[in-house]
Design a protein around this motif. Sequence first.
Motif, mmCIF file in Angstrom:
data_model
loop_
_atom_site.group_PDB
_atom_site.id
_atom_site.type_symbol
_atom_site.label_atom_id
_atom_site.label_comp_id
_atom_site.label_asym_id
_atom_site.label_seq_id
_atom_site.Cartn_x
_atom_site.Cartn_y
_atom_site.Cartn_z
ATOM 1 N N ALA A 127 0.804 -1.302 0.037
ATOM 2 C CA ALA A 127 -0.148 -0.016 0.092
ATOM 3 C C ALA A 127 0.985 1.417 -0.015
ATOM 4 O O ALA A 127 0.603 2.263 -0.664
ATOM 5 C CB ALA A 127 -0.999 0.006 1.289
ATOM 6 N N LEU A 159 0.293 3.980 -3.010
ATOM 7 C CA LEU A 159 -0.200 5.163 -2.630
ATOM 8 C C LEU A 159 0.840 6.330 -2.891
ATOM 9 O O LEU A 159 0.271 7.597 -2.584
ATOM 10 C CB LEU A 159 -0.930 5.220 -1.273
ATOM 11 N N VAL A 211 -3.977 0.307 4.093
ATOM 12 C CA VAL A 211 -4.660 -0.455 3.008
ATOM 13 C C VAL A 211 -5.973 -0.382 3.008
ATOM 14 O O VAL A 211 -6.985 -0.693 3.507
ATOM 15 C CB VAL A 211 -4.553 -2.097 3.667
ATOM 16 N N THR A 212 -6.331 0.775 1.977
ATOM 17 C CA THR A 212 -7.779 1.335 1.770
ATOM 18 C C THR A 212 -8.546 0.119 0.864
ATOM 19 O O THR A 212 -8.045 -1.007 0.460
ATOM 20 C CB THR A 212 -7.551 2.558 0.962
ATOM 21 N N VAL A 261 -7.029 -0.228 -2.319
ATOM 22 C CA VAL A 261 -5.741 -1.039 -2.318
ATOM 23 C C VAL A 261 -5.833 -2.547 -2.227
ATOM 24 O O VAL A 261 -5.552 -3.283 -2.999
ATOM 25 C CB VAL A 261 -4.756 -0.513 -1.276
ATOM 26 N N GLN A 262 -7.140 -2.694 -1.349
ATOM 27 C CA GLN A 262 -7.466 -4.193 -1.101
ATOM 28 C C GLN A 262 -7.871 -4.741 -2.392
ATOM 29 O O GLN A 262 -7.550 -6.058 -2.970
ATOM 30 C CB GLN A 262 -8.656 -4.225 -0.305
#
Length: 227
Positions: free
Chosen positions: A125, A129, A159-160, A163-164
């Motif tokens: 992440a 990001l 880990v938004t 992102v997941q």
Amino acid sequence: MKHAVFGRLSARFAIGVVSAALVAAAGLVQVTPVFAAETSTGSQADASTTSPKVQALWGQVTQSKYIIQGASDSTKKATIYAFFDPNCIFCHLSWKLSRAYYPEGLQVRWIPVAFLMTSSAPRAAWVLLNADPSKAMADGEGGWKGLEDGGGAFKEGPVTAEVQKTLARNKKLFMDLGLTGTPGFVYKDPVGIVHTVSGVSSKHMFANMTGLPYVSVDDPDLDNIPD
């Protein structure tokens, strides 16, 4: 054929020739001994695998979320897609090996996955990001103090949900391609056939996959990778 991966590893990693095999049900990676084939030009990384399914997945590979390193789009002579986990020691070795080919025209598109450790997703992440993902990856991989220093200098990020989704898509693609461990490489040969390669097999592997001239790399961390 499974490909051998090599490394001079500390107590945290076994010394020798190993191949990382994905345990799909558990989402983990298991390491088992296996030797690569030897030829007059060295252990071959281009003893690759291909199939109609792999051909059909090429579009998904090219549309995946990746981090570009190496030659620019205007100067590149060869492109390789490489699945990596920020905690993968063999991904680190392949990263070090690949850098010698950047001046020769190699562009590597690094596709992050996260299944080796609980810190893999936050570290992936942080790269994804980052305002400059290529620099973040270079800082993370370049920050390994030794082969026992798992994860190098990768920091951790949130880990938004996005992102997941990215990591889940990348992992599914990794598995659908039939890759057996990280690093996992995907590339097209000169006649347009898509190939996959799992692991690190030799110092010739990037030359074998791309057709670029072989570049000798003088790095103690790569001493146990055969020519």
